[in-house]
Design a protein around this motif. Structure first.
Motif, PDB file in Angstrom:
ATOM      1  N   GLN A  14      20.156   7.850  -5.097  1.00  0.00           N
ATOM      2  CA  GLN A  14      20.773   6.548  -4.836  1.00  0.00           C
ATOM      3  C   GLN A  14      22.283   6.736  -4.793  1.00  0.00           C
ATOM      4  OE1 GLN A  14      18.829   3.911  -4.567  1.00  0.00           O
ATOM      5  NE2 GLN A  14      16.928   4.524  -5.548  1.00  0.00           N
ATOM      6  N   GLU A  15      22.933   5.996  -3.917  1.00  0.00           N
ATOM      7  CA  GLU A  15      24.401   6.008  -3.859  1.00  0.00           C
ATOM      8  C   GLU A  15      24.975   5.702  -5.243  1.00  0.00           C
ATOM      9  OE1 GLU A  15      26.437   6.799  -1.530  1.00  0.00           O
ATOM     10  OE2 GLU A  15      25.195   6.761   0.287  1.00  0.00           O
ATOM     11  N   GLY A  16      25.889   6.535  -5.708  1.00  0.00           N
ATOM     12  CA  GLY A  16      26.599   6.245  -6.953  1.00  0.00           C
ATOM     13  C   GLY A  16      25.813   6.508  -8.226  1.00  0.00           C
ATOM     14  N   VAL A  17      24.586   7.009  -8.114  1.00  0.00           N
ATOM     15  CA  VAL A  17      23.777   7.303  -9.312  1.00  0.00           C
ATOM     16  C   VAL A  17      23.742   8.811  -9.498  1.00  0.00           C
ATOM     17  CG1 VAL A  17      21.514   7.094 -10.418  1.00  0.00           C
ATOM     18  CG2 VAL A  17      22.381   5.225  -8.978  1.00  0.00           C
ATOM     19  N   GLU A  18      24.285   9.269 -10.613  1.00  0.00           N
ATOM     20  CA  GLU A  18      24.317  10.712 -10.897  1.00  0.00           C
ATOM     21  C   GLU A  18      22.925  11.213 -11.275  1.00  0.00           C
ATOM     22  OE1 GLU A  18      27.035  12.744 -10.688  1.00  0.00           O
ATOM     23  OE2 GLU A  18      28.042  10.978  -9.866  1.00  0.00           O
ATOM     24  N   LEU A  19      22.685  12.497 -11.040  1.00  0.00           N
ATOM     25  CA  LEU A  19      21.468  13.113 -11.572  1.00  0.00           C
ATOM     26  C   LEU A  19      21.543  13.091 -13.090  1.00  0.00           C
ATOM     27  CD1 LEU A  19      21.033  16.293  -9.338  1.00  0.00           C
ATOM     28  CD2 LEU A  19      19.752  14.146  -9.197  1.00  0.00           C
ATOM     29  N   ARG A  20      20.377  12.946 -13.755  1.00  0.00           N
ATOM     30  CA  ARG A  20      20.355  13.080 -15.215  1.00  0.00           C
ATOM     31  C   ARG A  20      20.613  14.543 -15.586  1.00  0.00           C
ATOM     32  NH1 ARG A  20      15.158  10.557 -14.502  1.00  0.00           N
ATOM     33  NH2 ARG A  20      15.544   8.338 -14.306  1.00  0.00           N
ATOM     34  N   PRO A  21      21.089  14.783 -16.792  1.00  0.00           N
ATOM     35  CA  PRO A  21      21.252  16.179 -17.223  1.00  0.00           C
ATOM     36  C   PRO A  21      19.886  16.861 -17.290  1.00  0.00           C
ATOM     37  CG  PRO A  21      22.253  14.633 -18.791  1.00  0.00           C
ATOM     38  CD  PRO A  21      21.476  13.814 -17.830  1.00  0.00           C
ATOM     39  N   PRO A  22      19.836  18.179 -17.116  1.00  0.00           N
ATOM     40  CA  PRO A  22      18.555  18.884 -17.222  1.00  0.00           C
ATOM     41  C   PRO A  22      18.024  18.877 -18.652  1.00  0.00           C
ATOM     42  CG  PRO A  22      20.374  20.428 -16.861  1.00  0.00           C
ATOM     43  CD  PRO A  22      20.950  19.053 -16.793  1.00  0.00           C
ATOM     44  N   GLY A  23      16.708  19.048 -18.780  1.00  0.00           N
ATOM     45  CA  GLY A  23      16.114  19.266 -20.106  1.00  0.00           C
ATOM     46  C   GLY A  23      15.719  18.027 -20.861  1.00  0.00           C
ATOM     47  N   ILE A  24      15.755  16.852 -20.217  1.00  0.00           N
ATOM     48  CA  ILE A  24      15.362  15.626 -20.906  1.00  0.00           C
ATOM     49  C   ILE A  24      13.946  15.240 -20.478  1.00  0.00           C
ATOM     50  CG2 ILE A  24      15.883  13.182 -21.303  1.00  0.00           C
ATOM     51  CD1 ILE A  24      18.822  13.858 -20.657  1.00  0.00           C
ATOM     52  N   MET A  25      13.034  15.319 -21.436  1.00  0.00           N
ATOM     53  CA  MET A  25      11.620  15.041 -21.164  1.00  0.00           C
ATOM     54  C   MET A  25      11.418  13.550 -20.895  1.00  0.00           C
ATOM     55  SD  MET A  25       9.036  17.329 -21.447  1.00  0.00           S
ATOM     56  CE  MET A  25       9.065  18.332 -22.931  1.00  0.00           C
ATOM     57  N   ALA A  26      10.639  13.226 -19.854  1.00  0.00           N
ATOM     58  CA  ALA A  26      10.342  11.816 -19.551  1.00  0.00           C
ATOM     59  C   ALA A  26       9.138  11.353 -20.362  1.00  0.00           C
ATOM     60  CB  ALA A  26      10.054  11.657 -18.067  1.00  0.00           C
ATOM     61  N   GLU A  27       9.029  10.026 -20.520  1.00  0.00           N
ATOM     62  CA  GLU A  27       7.819   9.450 -21.127  1.00  0.00           C
ATOM     63  C   GLU A  27       6.638   9.723 -20.205  1.00  0.00           C
ATOM     64  OE1 GLU A  27       7.658   7.916 -24.017  1.00  0.00           O
ATOM     65  OE2 GLU A  27       9.809   7.936 -24.429  1.00  0.00           O
ATOM     66  N   GLN A  28       5.509  10.076 -20.811  1.00  0.00           N
ATOM     67  CA  GLN A  28       4.317  10.396 -20.006  1.00  0.00           C
ATOM     68  C   GLN A  28       3.848   9.196 -19.181  1.00  0.00           C
ATOM     69  OE1 GLN A  28       2.744  13.430 -19.586  1.00  0.00           O
ATOM     70  NE2 GLN A  28       4.510  14.252 -20.667  1.00  0.00           N
ATOM     71  N   ASP A  29       3.953   7.986 -19.760  1.00  0.00           N
ATOM     72  CA  ASP A  29       3.459   6.825 -19.002  1.00  0.00           C
ATOM     73  C   ASP A  29       4.350   6.513 -17.802  1.00  0.00           C
ATOM     74  OD1 ASP A  29       5.462   6.032 -20.715  1.00  0.00           O
ATOM     75  OD2 ASP A  29       4.560   4.100 -21.216  1.00  0.00           O
ATOM     76  N   ILE A  30       5.628   6.837 -17.903  1.00  0.00           N
ATOM     77  CA  ILE A  30       6.523   6.651 -16.745  1.00  0.00           C
ATOM     78  C   ILE A  30       6.150   7.646 -15.644  1.00  0.00           C
ATOM     79  CG2 ILE A  30       8.925   6.811 -15.940  1.00  0.00           C
ATOM     80  CD1 ILE A  30       8.672   4.462 -17.743  1.00  0.00           C
ATOM     81  N   LEU A  31       5.924   8.893 -16.038  1.00  0.00           N
ATOM     82  CA  LEU A  31       5.538   9.908 -15.045  1.00  0.00           C
ATOM     83  C   LEU A  31       4.216   9.527 -14.378  1.00  0.00           C
ATOM     84  CD1 LEU A  31       6.436  13.256 -16.878  1.00  0.00           C
ATOM     85  CD2 LEU A  31       7.747  12.068 -15.106  1.00  0.00           C
ATOM     86  N   ALA A  32       3.286   9.024 -15.184  1.00  0.00           N
ATOM     87  CA  ALA A  32       1.984   8.614 -14.640  1.00  0.00           C
ATOM     88  C   ALA A  32       2.159   7.477 -13.637  1.00  0.00           C
ATOM     89  CB  ALA A  32       1.057   8.186 -15.775  1.00  0.00           C
ATOM     90  N   GLU A  33       3.027   6.522 -13.990  1.00  0.00           N
ATOM     91  CA  GLU A  33       3.274   5.380 -13.086  1.00  0.00           C
ATOM     92  C   GLU A  33       3.913   5.860 -11.775  1.00  0.00           C
ATOM     93  OE1 GLU A  33       5.779   2.320 -14.876  1.00  0.00           O
ATOM     94  OE2 GLU A  33       6.544   1.904 -12.875  1.00  0.00           O
ATOM     95  N   HIS A  34       4.871   6.759 -11.865  1.00  0.00           N
ATOM     96  CA  HIS A  34       5.526   7.253 -10.657  1.00  0.00           C
ATOM     97  C   HIS A  34       4.556   8.053  -9.784  1.00  0.00           C
ATOM     98  CE1 HIS A  34       9.850   6.888 -12.476  1.00  0.00           C
ATOM     99  NE2 HIS A  34       9.268   5.731 -12.258  1.00  0.00           N
ATOM    100  N   ALA A  35       3.709   8.851 -10.419  1.00  0.00           N
ATOM    101  CA  ALA A  35       2.713   9.619  -9.657  1.00  0.00           C
ATOM    102  C   ALA A  35       1.740   8.675  -8.941  1.00  0.00           C
ATOM    103  CB  ALA A  35       1.956  10.566 -10.592  1.00  0.00           C
ATOM    104  N   THR A  36       1.329   7.618  -9.636  1.00  0.00           N
ATOM    105  CA  THR A  36       0.412   6.645  -9.023  1.00  0.00           C
ATOM    106  C   THR A  36       1.060   5.979  -7.812  1.00  0.00           C
ATOM    107  OG1 THR A  36      -0.668   6.222 -11.132  1.00  0.00           O
ATOM    108  CG2 THR A  36      -0.916   4.529  -9.430  1.00  0.00           C
ATOM    109  N   LYS A  37       2.330   5.589  -7.959  1.00  0.00           N
ATOM    110  CA  LYS A  37       3.035   4.952  -6.834  1.00  0.00           C
ATOM    111  C   LYS A  37       3.131   5.903  -5.641  1.00  0.00           C
ATOM    112  CE  LYS A  37       5.872   1.545  -9.252  1.00  0.00           C
ATOM    113  NZ  LYS A  37       7.195   1.209  -9.779  1.00  0.00           N
TER     114      LYS A  37
END
Ligand code: 5GP
Length: 143
Positions: A114-137
């Motif tokens: 996204q314009e103006g949105v920096e990448l997150r720093p490496p090494g930060i684990m995401a919540e499993q339910d967020i990853l599941a939701e993104h995979a489903t989408k």
């Protein structure tokens, strides 16, 4: 790079995912490729595409498998732009430790931007339910 460093090792984390020994949030799969969510996403929708063939990186993959992988990168990338309302798409791929490669099974990173949105720093684990939701989408967008 020596011959020794170019050897494929069967105990890398993506080989374990391919063998079903550890789980992943699956987005897309064929006989040649697997796409799944990066466990430490640097942007929402950060997806990895890997060949099923045992390739260390782009230096040892055969042309047919590379074609399948890069076509999948395009397919998933287009879906990711739609799902995450991205204005840009970053594709990253590293070869050997000196370039930043940490997992020695070939993978392409797909990062919706996204314009103006920096990448997150490496090494930060995401919540499993967020990853599941993104995979489903992504799976739904791919049909
Ligand atoms: P690279 O080798 O391209 O520098 O980075 C490897 C990538 O694999 C990183 O983005 C990291 O977050 C991701 N990764 C490492 N371990 C796992 C894992 O167990 N599962 C998943 N889905 N991704 C992983």
């Amino acid at each position: 790079m020596t011959e020794k460093t170019a050897t494929y090792e069967n105990d890398n984390i993506f080989a374990k995912i391919l063998r079903g020994e550890i789980p992943c949030h699956n987005v897309y799969e064929t006989d040649k490729v697997l796409a799944f969510m990066d466990i430490m996403p640097r942007s929402d929708g950060h997806t990895l595409v890997i060949p099923k063939a045992p390739c260390r990186n782009i230096l040892d993959i055969n042309p047919d498998d590379l074609t399948a992988v890069i076509q999948t990168v395009k397919t998933i990338g287009k879906a990711a732009i739609t799902v995450f309302a991205a204005q840009g798409l970053l594709i990253q791929q590293f070869n050997e430790a000196a370039s930043g490669q940490e997992v020695f099974h070939l993978h392409f990173h797909i990062l919706p931007r996204q314009e103006g949105v920096e990448l997150r720093p490496p090494g930060i684990m995401a919540e499993q339910d967020i990853l599941a939701e993104h995979a489903t989408k992504l799976r739904n967008a791919l049909g």
